[in-house]
Design a protein around this motif. Sequence first.
Motif, mmCIF file in Angstrom:
data_model
loop_
_atom_site.group_PDB
_atom_site.id
_atom_site.type_symbol
_atom_site.label_atom_id
_atom_site.label_comp_id
_atom_site.label_asym_id
_atom_site.label_seq_id
_atom_site.Cartn_x
_atom_site.Cartn_y
_atom_site.Cartn_z
ATOM 1 N N ASP A 190 0.844 -1.192 0.000
ATOM 2 C CA ASP A 190 0.000 0.000 0.000
ATOM 3 C C ASP A 190 0.877 1.239 0.000
ATOM 4 N N ILE A 191 0.736 2.069 -1.017
ATOM 5 C CA ILE A 191 1.518 3.297 -1.128
ATOM 6 C C ILE A 191 0.572 4.472 -1.024
ATOM 7 N N SER A 192 0.780 5.299 -0.012
ATOM 8 C CA SER A 192 -0.106 6.437 0.219
ATOM 9 C C SER A 192 0.530 7.724 -0.288
ATOM 10 N N ALA A 193 -0.322 8.657 -0.680
ATOM 11 C CA ALA A 193 0.159 9.941 -1.169
ATOM 12 C C ALA A 193 0.596 10.831 -0.016
ATOM 13 N N GLN A 194 1.657 11.584 -0.257
ATOM 14 C CA GLN A 194 2.130 12.584 0.691
ATOM 15 C C GLN A 194 1.797 13.964 0.124
ATOM 16 N N ASN A 195 1.185 14.813 0.913
ATOM 17 C CA ASN A 195 0.885 16.169 0.449
ATOM 18 C C ASN A 195 2.165 16.979 0.309
ATOM 19 N N ILE A 196 2.248 17.745 -0.774
ATOM 20 C CA ILE A 196 3.401 18.610 -1.008
ATOM 21 C C ILE A 196 2.905 20.011 -1.357
ATOM 22 N N SER A 197 3.765 20.991 -1.173
ATOM 23 C CA SER A 197 3.392 22.372 -1.469
ATOM 24 C C SER A 197 4.651 23.159 -1.802
ATOM 25 N N TYR A 198 4.579 23.983 -2.834
ATOM 26 C CA TYR A 198 5.714 24.777 -3.272
ATOM 27 C C TYR A 198 5.240 26.190 -3.599
ATOM 28 N N GLU A 199 6.126 27.150 -3.418
ATOM 29 C CA GLU A 199 5.815 28.510 -3.868
ATOM 30 C C GLU A 199 6.445 28.700 -5.234
ATOM 31 N N MET A 200 5.614 29.017 -6.201
ATOM 32 C CA MET A 200 6.092 29.198 -7.567
ATOM 33 C C MET A 200 5.499 30.470 -8.136
ATOM 34 N N ASN A 201 6.371 31.354 -8.558
ATOM 35 C CA ASN A 201 5.931 32.594 -9.188
ATOM 36 C C ASN A 201 4.891 33.325 -8.338
ATOM 37 N N GLY A 202 5.109 33.312 -7.015
ATOM 38 C CA GLY A 202 4.239 34.037 -6.096
ATOM 39 C C GLY A 202 2.994 33.296 -5.687
ATOM 40 N N LEU A 203 2.784 32.083 -6.187
ATOM 41 C CA LEU A 203 1.596 31.296 -5.844
ATOM 42 C C LEU A 203 1.999 30.030 -5.102
ATOM 43 N N GLN A 204 1.115 29.559 -4.223
ATOM 44 C CA GLN A 204 1.331 28.293 -3.554
ATOM 45 C C GLN A 204 0.719 27.195 -4.425
ATOM 46 N N ILE A 205 1.567 26.312 -4.912
ATOM 47 C CA ILE A 205 1.118 25.211 -5.759
ATOM 48 C C ILE A 205 1.152 23.930 -4.941
#
Length: 288
Positions: free
Chosen positions: A3-18
Motif C-alpha cells: 500500500d503506497i499512500s500519497a504525501q501532500n506537497i506544497s511549493y511557492e512558484m511565481n508568487g503562488l502556492q502550488i
Amino acid sequence: MVDISAQNISYEMNGLQICGDRWVGERSSDHVSPIVLLHGGGQTRHSWDRSAAALAQRGYDVYSLDLRGHGDSDWAPDKDYAIGAFVGDLVEFVKTLDAAPILVGASLGGITSLCTVGEHPGIATALILVDVVVDVEPAGIDRIKKFMTTHVDGFATLDEVADAVAAYNPERKRTRNLDGLRKNVRQHDDGRWYWHWDPEFIRSDDDEPRRHTDPARLTAAARQVTVPTLIVRGGKSDVVSDAGIASMLKLVPHGEVADVSAAGHMVAGDDNQVFAAAIESFLERHRL
C-alpha cells in the motif's frame, strides 16, 4: 501488493502556492526519472489518483500537481491563466526535482507539458500526451467549454454534480460514491457546491480559445520535441481526430500513438487499466 499512500506537497512558484501529492515508489532508485502528472482544465490532481498509485507500485517516484487556479493551489490574483503562466509554474517545479522528469499531461496539462518540453530542451526525459494534439476538433473543445461555463453558479446538491458529470460523459457509469466528488467541488457559505477552480480560468471573451491553446506556439514547440513521446488517444474522443493525430505525427515524427478504444477525452478516468498499461509499455520500451 504494498500500500503506497500519497504525501501532500506544497511549493511557492511565481508568487503562488502550488499544491500536490507525491507517491514514493518502493523501487524508485531503479528509475532515474520521476513522473509528473498534470491534469486537465477544470480538474484537480485527484483525477490521477489511481494512475499515480499504479505507477508508484511499479517503483516510480510520482508527483501530481494542482495547476494554478485549480484544486488546493492558489488562484492567480492577476487572473493570469494564459498558457505561459502554466508553463512558467512547471519550469519552476521541475527545478526542485533531483532529475529531469517524465511529463504526463492531459488536456491543459498536456498542452503545458508540450510547450515546456519544446521550449526548454533537456527539461524532461520523455513526454506523454493524453488526448492532446495541436490541431484539436473545435466541436469537442466547445462542448468542454459549455460544460464548464454552464455550472459556474454551482449546484444545490452533490447529486446534481453527479448528474452533470454523467450528462457530459454518458459512456462512463454515473458514480454512486458522492463523497468522491468532494475532491472536485467545495461547498460555499451559501450551501451550494462549486467546482474547485477559479471561474476566471474559463471566462468568456474573444481571446479565450487562444489563452489556453495558442496553435502557433504549440506548433513551434512540437517541432522542437526530441525526447521519446507517446500520444495516448481516447478512441471515443471528440477532441482528437484521425486528422489531428496525422498532423501531430508530422510535427513529432518519432511520436508513438496508443489508442484506448473505450475511452473518451478523459482517458485515464474512462479506462484506467488500459491507460496505465499503455504508459507502462512505453516506459519499458524506452527503459525509463
